[in-house]
Scaffold this active site. Sequence first.
Site, PDB file in Angstrom:
ATOM      1  CG  HIS A 155      48.073 -51.558 -47.350  1.00  0.00           C
ATOM      2  ND1 HIS A 155      48.315 -50.851 -46.201  1.00  0.00           N
ATOM      3  CD2 HIS A 155      48.699 -52.758 -47.183  1.00  0.00           C
ATOM      4  CE1 HIS A 155      49.068 -51.571 -45.384  1.00  0.00           C
ATOM      5  NE2 HIS A 155      49.316 -52.739 -45.956  1.00  0.00           N
ATOM      6  CG  ASP A 364      42.456 -43.373 -50.966  1.00  0.00           C
ATOM      7  OD1 ASP A 364      43.224 -44.345 -50.899  1.00  0.00           O
ATOM      8  OD2 ASP A 364      42.836 -42.202 -50.829  1.00  0.00           O
TER       9      ASP A 364
END
Length: 470
Positions: A155, A364
């Site tokens: 992720h 991110d």
Amino acid sequence: MSRLVCVSNRISLPRKSAAPGGLAVGVLSALKRTGGLWFGWGGETVEGQPGDIERHIRDGVTYATMELRQRDFDLYYNGYSNQLLWPLFHYFLRGMRYNVEERDAYEAVNRQFAQKLLPLLEPSDLIWVHDYHLIPLGRHLREAGVRRPMGFFLHIPFPNIEMLRVLPSYAELLRDLTNYDVVGFQTENDLQAFYSGIQHLFGAEAIRGDGRVRVGERLIRVDVFPIGVDVATTQNEAMEAMSSDVVRRMYDSLMGRHLMMGVDRLDYSKGLVERFSAYQHFLETYPENVGRITYLQIAPLSRADVKAYVEIRQSLEQAAGRTNGRFADTDWTPIRYLNRNFPHATLMGMLRSAHVGIVTPLRDGMNLVAKEFVASQNPDDPGVLILSNLAGAARELTSAVLVNPYDSRAVGHAIQAALSMPLPERRERHAAMLQILRRNDIAAWSRRFVEALEKVDGSEPRVRAVSGGS
Ligand code: F6P
């Protein structure tokens, strides 16, 4: 018919408040579609021996949770996962530290996950492991004889080999990933970074023309699976929440001022210090906005036992205090900074009320808040998304106002540009992004990954583990 088994460090139990971040949203959406088992740590630590696995069944999904010993949790989660892998994978070498004891605990906890999961597995299962806490789990399951298709999805970002090889055990980490049949990343960047590691360790010939990776007898499908949001649900939640008490009170309290909003876990990778400084630049450079805009930053506490998170919290309190002390008036506060969480629907309602959504992480994997901001908007009068070009979401949301989050002056200008953007341009940018969100929504994400697992060719030898651990 196969059963889907998802494994993650933290699981989001029904009835408890939602676990933060994209992982919980993603796993739940996959399991709600197919049914199956979600196995992981239930959020409890114990001093003595962990108790038995607890099970809850809700809407066709079985939640099976294990406990962790406090000491194991400190070393494996606070230590190796969040003071080594997290900073390293986000390119923050300054915040990284390597500790052999923590590495051993990471290995030991992954072994515990495998041992506790094994009795729950059925012969037709498809196993989908999530995130950086559990990279070696596939090897432990293979060593225990598990032959079923196994996938791993990361992720968070994956670092290029030049960054990865700072880790003393980088080769083991790469080998561990080759124990899965499908390895998925958020973006093409992460995929290429993984290939750089494979090439370094096994040579360029390990990467086949079709993109699969061959290591010894093992053949691994490697691909990009950008995680998305449930567009229709987000839209409905946002619309309904607009009339909720909390959102209305927040909206009324603006007294007609513009609203800029950010929602982030309190994490140094989210670029909040830089964002606060950009906002200060904006107020200095465009003083006509003083008293006419409110910046609402929601930042629930996260990983509060880790030193870097304690430090970032202090820095943010100081930064917010500085800006408010300098610019606030008796009837206006420039930054409303809240360290608490809200129900998802309430957040969506607040995002829909915002003229500007500001999402400026320093790095991110994806950032679902950026996507949720777009999905929550009123298409007739949408707010503007300011998005860091270092977030995975920037690969898809190219119609956002893209910024370098380190450049406070440029971010300040972007806030001004967003506030003064004409309606036709706002609509055009929003429509372009919404189209992408619909194409790559959360259902497409889980469907594509599960299909990849289903396609794993039964004739390929998947059984023998590639040794990764020490
Ligand atoms: O962004 C990475 C991530 O692991 C998410 O996948 C997850 O939802 C979030 O961080 C929460 O982290 P933690 O379990 O450490 O609170």
